[in-house]
Design an enzyme around this catalytic site. Structure first.
Site, short mmCIF file in Angstrom:
data_model
loop_
_atom_site.label_atom_id
_atom_site.label_comp_id
_atom_site.label_asym_id
_atom_site.label_seq_id
_atom_site.Cartn_x
_atom_site.Cartn_y
_atom_site.Cartn_z
CG ASN A 86 -0.63 -0.26 2.50
OD1 ASN A 86 -0.27 -1.39 2.86
ND2 ASN A 86 -0.68 0.77 3.33
CG ASP A 87 -0.15 4.11 2.84
OD1 ASP A 87 -1.03 3.51 2.22
OD2 ASP A 87 -0.33 4.66 3.93
#
Length: 575
Positions: A61-62
């Protein structure tokens, strides 16, 4: 980022109510989060991207802590080393010489200490003069509180920064007694003014989104300011904030600690937990009062500006001193089910890194794929002076349509037939769902049919519509509509859209689209409006994918030129 939350977004279109469940990043699938990927599925998945960044397998993710250091670009990112759903999150680490070819190194951070034993979450990198980089990141401690921690390289002289050490005096910042300790995360890159280093950390108080301000003289001991840098009511949790200066003229970028002058503005970006989109404002930063004030007309929250009007979240930018530019990374999640991601063995990509600068009118930012992506261009096709009458589509042949870079310049001979714009059409995404690519209009819809099957059973259209406005101006809509993108089931197939602020002095509109198997990433009007869609065709895969330019409006459109390239796969992609 966050724990478990579900938001039901109700969209009313043509009298029908559609419900889409939007899940937080930290949705826990206990049965799946430790399921190891199989090489068979990884090698046979037609939706696996070729030139968008992803690790060899499992969940990401991020983007975290991107930077340029001693000749290398570094990207850290949230990663599950054991499965393709969120869980067991660490900071993975990859390096590149060119932002295209990436080599995976050993993970930089993983849960190991009381201050991060329940989570090693997002954060940023700051380059300290006469020392080198340090990382600030959110840890979830044994009480489930979110605290901010510091890590530094074991050997700052190592250009690859292969080993990191957590400060033994962590956490360096803990939530005060008046704060909600479960909504306090994602420290920014620091900037220096008035003899102090300063950062902001995302948070919320009741329904008010906040970026808490902290300052330090030595980067070790941090003091909370009496007031936040900025906040706004009724916006919910502000995740993954980003705060940086941008010159009002030119395409060059600035370091966060650049000397402030009258020809510099600041950008505050926040990721809204409630909507799962990134929003930004442009405004003035007062380093004396430590206050950020958005410009008039720059709106906080979901009525404001977005980097991307599609699947794009938790973005992070950095200053690249090598080419004096600001580069933006953003995460694109899957639009398929968690079960399907587990079966395929991977989930999540990073958008193509983008160069960011101020649009000359000062009202918004412009984004464009970094120039290095052009090095992947292979076989090229050029078409010119194509007349597109109503209902006409022309196939662009001679390239790999499932893995391509396409630039189109449309010319609109007349705007007289443009449909009147209804002031109630405030939501671009709803308008795109109502007026799809097959709904005849005056000027538009016209654009590209990407990832199209032979008989158009599947296709993802990216298109413009032009409307008349009562002020004698025009409103332009850019859509990337996944409604017909796949015959597959259990998929989220949204109609993403954004309005485009353009000057029609030459009656032209440009569109660039990067197509990468399950990604359609588009840049309208030179990057004024951007939309990334995740799609999963069942027929239009590999060499069975087609690409068309089309027009379903009553006004004939001329295609001045099409430049299209087959895109090669990087020689190294985290292998």
């Amino acid at each position: 980022m966050k724990i478990i939350i579900r938001v039901i977004i109700v969209i009313v279109v043509l009298g029908l109510t559609w419900k889409k469940e939007v899940e937080a990043t930290h949705k826990v699938y206990k049965d799946y989060q430790n399921v190891e990927a199989t090489q068979h599925h990884l090698h046979t998945d037609h939706h696996r991207t070729a030139f968008h960044f992803h690790p060899p397998k499992h969940w990401i993710n991020d983007p975290n802590g991107p930077m340029y250091y001693k000749g290398w670009y570094h990207l850290f990112y949230q990663y599950n080393p054991w499965g393709s759903t969120w869980g067991n999150i660490i900071w993975a680490h990859s390096v590149s010489k060119d932002l295209i070819n990436w080599v995976a190194l050993d993970p930089a951070l993983h849960e190991s200490m009381p201050f991060d034993i329940n989570g090693v979450w997002s954060g940023s990198a700051t380059l300290l003069p006469d020392y080198g980089p340090v990382l600030l990141y959110t840890g979830v401690n044994s009480r489930q509180d979110q605290v901010q921690n510091l890590a530094y390289p074991e050997d700052p002289s190592d250009p690859l920064l292969r080993k990191w050490v957590k400060a033994d005096y962590n956490p360096v910042i803990s939530p005060s007694s008046d704060m909600n300790a479960t909504f306090f995360r994602d420290p920014t890159t620091a900037w220096r003014t008035g003899g102090h280093w300063k950062i902001v950390v995302g948070g919320k108080r009741k329904h008010r989104g906040i970026v808490h301000l902290y300052r330090s003289k030595d980067f070790n001991k941090w003091t909370k300011s009496r007031h936040p840098l900025h906040s706004a009511p009724n916006t919910g949790m502000w995740e993954c904030p980003d705060f940086y200066p941008v010159p009002i003229d030119g395409k060059h970028g600035l370091d966060t600690s650049s000397v402030l002058t009258t020809d510099v503005k600041h950008v505050l970006k926040v990721s809204l937990d409630l909507t799962r989109y990134d929003y930004y404002t442009i405004g003035h930063y007062d380093p004396i009062q430590d206050k950020y004030i958005p410009n008039n007309g720059s709106v906080d929250g979901w009525d404001g500006l977005r980097y991307d009007y599609g699947n794009f979240y938790a973005s992070k930018s950095f200053y690249d001193p090598k080419k004096r530019r600001r580069i933006l990374w953003g995460w694109a999640n899957e639009s398929r089910s968690a079960q399907e991601s587990v079966l395929k063995g991977w989930a999540g990509i990073q958008a193509i890194p983008r160069t960011v600068w101020m649009e000359p009118n000062g009202k918004q930012l412009v984004q464009w794929p970094v120039e290095e992506v052009n090095s992947l261009r292979g076989n090229k096709v050029e078409l010119t002076k194509i007349r597109l009458e109503t209902g006409k589509h022309v196939e662009i042949k001679g390239i790999t349509a499932a893995q391509a870079d396409v630039e189109v310049m449309f010319h609109i001979p007349s705007l007289e037939k443009a449909q009147e714009f209804d002031p109630r059409w405030r939501n671009a995404q709803d308008l795109c769902a109502k007026m799809g690519s097959t709904v005849n209009g005056g000027v538009g819809p016209f654009g590209l049919l990407t990832l199209a099957s032979h008989n158009l059973e599947e296709y993802t259209p990216v298109f413009f519509r032009i409307f008349k406005h009562h002020t004698n101006n025009h409103v332009v809509l850019l859509c990337s509509d996944a409604t017909s993108s796949s015959l597959g089931k259990r998929l989220y197939k949204p109609s993403f859209a954004g309005f485009v602020n353009v000057d029609f002095s030459d009656n032209k509109l440009a569109l660039r689209t990067l197509i990468d198997h399950s990604v359609v990433e588009s840049f309208g009007a030179g990057g004024k409006t951007c939309i990334l869609s995740r799609v999963y065709p069942t027929l239009a895969v590999m060499d069975k994918a087609h690409l068309h330019v089309f027009n379903n409006g009553s006004e004939t459109i001329t295609v001045d030129h099409i430049h299209a390239w087959s895109m090669n796969k990087p020689s190294k992609m985290n292998n």
